[in-house]
Design an enzyme around this catalytic site. Structure first.
Site, PDB file in Angstrom:
ATOM      1  N   GLU A   1       0.862  -1.278  -0.051  1.00  0.00           N
ATOM      2  CA  GLU A   1      -0.059  -0.110  -0.170  1.00  0.00           C
ATOM      3  C   GLU A   1       0.849   1.314   0.005  1.00  0.00           C
ATOM      4  O   GLU A   1       0.171   2.400   0.015  1.00  0.00           O
ATOM      5  CB  GLU A   1      -0.852  -0.020   1.172  1.00  0.00           C
ATOM      6  CG  GLU A   1      -0.665  -0.603   2.588  1.00  0.00           C
ATOM      7  CD  GLU A   1      -1.819  -0.930   3.407  1.00  0.00           C
ATOM      8  OE1 GLU A   1      -2.871  -0.438   3.167  1.00  0.00           O
ATOM      9  OE2 GLU A   1      -1.396  -1.415   4.390  1.00  0.00           O
TER      10      GLU A   1
ATOM     11  N   CYS B   1      -6.906  -6.214  -1.683  1.00  0.00           N
ATOM     12  CA  CYS B   1      -8.234  -6.005  -0.879  1.00  0.00           C
ATOM     13  C   CYS B   1      -8.637  -4.888  -0.567  1.00  0.00           C
ATOM     14  O   CYS B   1      -9.424  -4.462   0.140  1.00  0.00           O
ATOM     15  CB  CYS B   1      -7.634  -6.705   0.700  1.00  0.00           C
ATOM     16  SG  CYS B   1      -6.214  -5.829   1.294  1.00  0.00           S
TER      17      CYS B   1
END
Ligand code: PEP
Ligand code: MG
Length: 583
Positions: free
Chosen positions: A445, A516
């Site tokens: 991320e 996700c």
């Protein structure tokens, strides 16, 4: 009014305005026959506060603190003021609101009147009124707890026959959003927030229509106004005309039909036209969500945001035992399907207490998204991290567990994580506690992590791409800030390059990779992600069916040939539509 569409669907209902600090006040309907008892509860709390104020007044010597005594007199007067008392009673008798809700609803009405006053002195009395109401609310909470009542939040069926309600607030903290799971509201609107702020994410998880970043909504909407929330377009309509209302009711019915149609896909395996199996997993926030994951037909939990277990606890964090029980419950509920537990991602817009991202920015932290959050926070609290790792490992004795680490970016962190995990295993072994092999994964991320995939993958068994943060950090756009929300662009070519490269590297090295972040549950990206080679998507349970529908209609062979053209396009969104038939 316009805001950002964050959770699909249409909600129609009466506005309930709630100050951000009071979103956690219990909102439920009482049985009409209980109105007298509820008013009695209110009266007792009021008497208790009156006694408190009188005692306070007697404690301060008047000569020394004339001003304070005068202020206490003002508070006493407000406490007994009929506009507050009578109108609060009315909310209880006519609307069947519980006493706390009735009191805060009336406070909102009076607060508006104060805001509109010309006289500075009178306008400033609003703060006094808020303090008085706060005291009464506290007294009621105390007495409810004392009576063994605890949290009284009845379920939605308790309000059959009442008008549906929509909550309007300046901001709602992610922790407070959890209350929506069992609240009376059918939708909500906030003034602030971005599309992937955690408040929006929780709303999507609850599958209730929501609009955030509607700027002036909580100032312009009035208590009890009829509202239409269009969560697909980010539109808020106040007191709609009958014709507009009918149009939206029609759309509501259409959406219900569509949902029923998609429901039929639940037990169908998720395989593309060319026979590629695609795992559709669920994102969950609390152990109770496991049931929704199973019901949606998810083949496991791809992201358990464990930090929600740590919120709203008044400083007392869950210990190893409590965490273990929560993780074990999910693992057992999933009956052998994999459960990916992410270690706490506290910080940024998910503070431990009830501060929202906006309050944090204004109060003490300059830039919480770039600060001590996620694995950085865990490594700065080694005892707590060790407890969490032991709790997760112990749950692995009950099924298939995987550990996922948020915001990894540095080799030094990886070494510390490995050491902490080894130490936790050694402790459990010494104590004779059973656990099995758990895979260790990293969330991708931060762009730095995406750019160091080959070396990072040497230390992890799998990766999961958190596109929400990856977009925020690649484009330097705060995901919770509505002022720059128009620049938060999941279609930005730089973002797509990073996602594509991450998937390619993981596939090349034979390591598991999934997405996700919210991109995984957005049908507009399904074909593109399949083309990139992704075969594992993790999303809110409510999104599983519509993504499955896209997977069933996709042919990855033809998608792959279009990938390079989409990635090279100035407008990948447009190219994806024309080249991949995505909508
Ligand atoms: C992400 O960043 O994409 C993610 C899944 O984690 P969170 O939204 O909880 O930050
Ligand atoms: Mg994240």
């Amino acid at each position: 009014m316009f805001g950002l569409p964050v959770s699909r669907g249409v909600a129609i209902g009466r506005a309930v305005l709630v100050a951000s600090s009071r979103v956690d006040v219990a909102h439920y309907f009482i049985d009409p026959g209980q109105a007298e008892a509820e008013i009695g509860r209110l009266r007792r709390a009021r008497d208790e506060v009156a006694a408190e104020l009188v005692a306070l007044k007697e404690d301060v010597p008047e000569e020394a603190h004339a001003e304070l005594v005068a202020l206490l007199d003002v508070h006493l007067m407000m406490l007994h003021d009929e506009t507050l008392a009578e109108a609060t009673k009315q909310w209880i008798e006519e609307r069947h609101y519980n006493a706390e809700w009735a009191m805060s609803a009336q406070l909102e009405v009076l607060a508006r009147q104060f805001d509109e006053m010309e006289d500075d002195y009178l306008r400033e009395r609003k703060a006094d009124l808020e303090q008085v109401v706060e005291r009464v609310l506290k007294a009621m909470t105390r007495s409810a707890r004392g009576a063994g009542g605890g949290e009284v939040v009845p379920s939605a069926r308790d309000f059959a026959g009442e008008d549906p309600l929509v909550l309007v607030a300046n901001d709602i903290a992610p922790a407070d959003m959890l209350q929506f799971k069992r609240s009376v509201f059918t939708g909500f609107v906030t003034d602030v927030g971005g599309r992937t702020s955690h408040t929006a994410i929780v709303a999507r998880g609850l599958d209730i229509p929501a609009v955030v970043g509607a700027r002036e909504a909580s100032r312009l909407v009035r208590q009890d106004d009829w509202l239409v929330i269009d969560g697909d377009e980010g539109v808020l309509i106040v007191n709609p005309s009958p014709i507009v209302l009918e149009e939206y009711r029609f759309r509501q019915r259409q959406a219900e039909l569509e949902r029923a149609r998609l429901d039929r896909l639940r037990n169908k395996p998720s395989v593309t036209l060319d026979g590629q199996r695609v795992d559709l997993l669920a994102n969950i926030e609390l152990p109770v969500d496991a049931a929704a994951a199973i019901a949606a037909g998810a083949v496991g939990v791809g992201l358990f945001r464990s930090e929600f277990l740590f919120m709203n606890r008044g400083g007392r964090l869950p210990d190893e035992e409590e965490q273990f029980e929560a993780y074990r419950d999910v693992v057992t509920a999933l009956g052998g399907l994999p459960v990916t537990i992410r270690t706490v991602d506290i910080g940024a817009d998910k503070p431990l207490d009830r501060l929202t991202a906006h309050e944090q920015r204004h109060e003490h932290m300059l830039n919480p998204a770039l600060g001590l959050r996620a694995i950085r926070w865990s490594l700065s609290e080694p005892d707590m991290f060790a407890e969490q790792l032991r709790a997760i490992l112990r749950a692995s004795a009950y099924g298939k567990v995987r550990i996922l680490i948020p915001m990894v970016a540095h080799h030094a962190e990886i070494l510390q994580i490995r050491q902490a995990l080894d130490a936790a295993k050694a402790q459990l072994t010494r104590g004779g506690q059973p656990f099995t092999d758990v895979d260790l994964g990293a969330m991708i991320e931060i762009p730095a992590a995406a750019l160091m995939m080959p070396s990072l993958l040497r230390h992890f068994d799998f990766v999961s791409i958190g596109t929400n943060d990856l977009i925020q950090y690649t484009l330097a756009i705060d995901r919770a800030d509505e002022a720059v929300a128009h620049l938060y662009d999941p279609w930005h070519p730089a973002v797509l390059q990073l996602v594509s490269q991450t998937i390619a590297h993981a596939n090349a090295m034979g390591k598991g990779v999934s997405v996700c972040g919210e991109m995984a549950g957005d049908p507009a990206f399904t074909e593109l992600l399949l083309a990139m080679g992704l075969r594992s998507f993790s999303m809110h349970p409510a999104q599983v069916a519509s993504i499955k529908q896209r997977v069933l209609r996709a042919d990855t062979r033809s998608l792959q040939s279009a990938l390079l053209r989409v990635l090279a396009a100035d407008s990948p969104q447009e190219a994806c539509r024309t080249q991949m038939g995505a909508r």
